[in-house]
Design an enzyme around this catalytic site. Structure first.
Site, PDB file in Angstrom:
ATOM      1  N   GLU A 237       0.819  -1.208   0.000  1.00  0.00           N
ATOM      2  CA  GLU A 237       0.000   0.000   0.000  1.00  0.00           C
ATOM      3  C   GLU A 237       0.857   1.264   0.000  1.00  0.00           C
ATOM      4  O   GLU A 237       0.549   2.244  -0.673  1.00  0.00           O
ATOM      5  CB  GLU A 237      -0.917   0.011   1.231  1.00  0.00           C
ATOM      6  CG  GLU A 237      -2.066  -0.968   1.175  1.00  0.00           C
ATOM      7  CD  GLU A 237      -3.180  -0.502   0.266  1.00  0.00           C
ATOM      8  OE1 GLU A 237      -4.157   0.070   0.751  1.00  0.00           O
ATOM      9  OE2 GLU A 237      -3.056  -0.694  -0.967  1.00  0.00           O
TER      10      GLU A 237
ATOM     11  N   THR B 218      -6.655   8.103  -5.779  1.00  0.00           N
ATOM     12  CA  THR B 218      -6.388   8.393  -4.372  1.00  0.00           C
ATOM     13  C   THR B 218      -5.497   9.626  -4.213  1.00  0.00           C
ATOM     14  O   THR B 218      -5.725  10.461  -3.328  1.00  0.00           O
ATOM     15  CB  THR B 218      -5.727   7.172  -3.696  1.00  0.00           C
ATOM     16  OG1 THR B 218      -6.602   6.054  -3.801  1.00  0.00           O
ATOM     17  CG2 THR B 218      -5.438   7.454  -2.233  1.00  0.00           C
TER      18      THR B 218
END
Length: 343
Positions: free
Chosen positions: A157, A211
């Protein structure tokens, strides 16, 4: 309440040694669920897993791959994703688990089936990373801890979407999770009572919300009034989860005054979609993760379907976007093996 406190690894634990284990299976197939991060006021520290949606990994021992290496042999459902394992979240997580296990004698090939669209706000990268981490561990006998699996996913991530665990945590552990601390890393599973009903209405418009772009919209500073408001609502949300109170959970989820007001204008029709959900009887509604998926909460599947229809209509009328509604329940399991073979 279970607690996972991740500090320095135990030198006697297998993950702390270079073992070069032999595979237990020739191939395994794993699944990891979609996740809803933030849950309104819980930015970067609250999240949950939802059932029915997710990514699938098939991992195999491959004599054609150099020992100690992994290749991504195929990707379906996301043609834009890189096949380079160093640039793919599934590959990064798999490599990290191979490193923890000390795999050197066999090569692996990985096939990724994307069930989640990219940039959807449903933890797409986390699902791939979680499924890959569990697959490598399972192939060699499932010896690693939640510590190892979550941190491997967090490593992935960090490279593709940022150092936050509110997607990868629930993707691996299932249910609701609270990230108590990042330094040291500590994650607390939150148990929503099994005898209480909780339904998520996930409405995903045909619109990508990267994002990075959505994080750039966040305020650089937060006022004391807003801080107090969000802190109280996040606390109420945690209490509602533990008490199994879907109404309070929904109300708290709807009450973010810091992040949602900045991100909502970037999603065409978002404000009207939230109004439509609430008018249709939803207990609460907010942006899922960074968006553009919008999540509403209710306690019945039939009403959830009706709420979803209203939200889809609102996206089309007010945002000019086609959208798809999915009614899901809480995924209490997280990433898991769905089949294995020695053939």
């Amino acid at each position: 309440m279970l607690r996972f406190s991740f500090h320095s690894p135990n030198p006697n634990h297998p993950s702390a040694k270079t073992l070069d284990p032999s595979p237990v299976f020739r191939s395994v197939k794993t699944f990891a669920p979609a996740t809803v991060a933030n849950l309104g006021p819980g930015f970067d520290f609250l999240g949950c897993a939802v059932d029915g949606l997710g990514d699938v990994i098939t991992l195999s021992v491959d004599p054609g791959v150099a020992p100690g290496k992994i290749v991504i042999s195929s990707i379906s459902g996301a043609p834009k994703l890189s096949h380079n394992p160093l640039r793919n979240c599934a590959g990064i997580a798999a490599i990290e688990i191979m490193r923890k296990l000390g795999v050197r004698s066999v090569g692996l090939s990985l096939s990724l089936e994307k069930g989640l669209p990219l940039g959807s706000g449903l933890g797409s990268s986390a699902a791939s990373a979680a499924a890959a981490a569990v697959a490598v561990d399972a192939l060699f006998g499932s010896t690693l801890t939640a510590h190892d699996l979550v941190l491997a996913g967090l490593e992935s991530e960090a490279k593709v979407s940022g150092y936050h665990a509110d997607n990868i945590g629930p993707a691996i552990l299932g249910g609701f999770v609270l990230i108590r601390s990042y330094e040291p890393f500590e994650i607390l599973p939150l148990n929503f009572p099994a005898d209480r009903d909780l339904v998520f209405v996930l409405v995903s418009p045909d619109f990508e919300a990267p994002t990075k772009k959505m994080r750039e919209a966040l305020p650089a500073e937060v006022g004391m009034k807003e801080h107090i408001r969000n802190s109280s609502q996040a606390a109420a949300l945690v209490a509602a989860v533990l008490q199994g109170d879907a109404r309070v959970l929904g109300s708290a989820l709807s009450s973010d005054v810091i992040v949602e007001p900045k991100r909502a204008p970037l999603i065409p029709g978002m404000a009207a979609v939230k109004v439509a959900a609430m008018e249709a009887g939803a207990f609460g509604c907010t942006i899922s993760g960074a968006g553009p998926t919008v999540v509403a909460v209710i306690d019945g599947e039939q009403q959830g379907k009706e709420i979803g229809d209203r939200m889809v209509e609102a996206f089309l009328v007010n945002g000019g976007l086609r959208a798809k509604a999915t009614v899901s329940k809480l995924d209490r399991v997280g990433a898991r093996v769905i089949s294995s073979s020695n053939q």
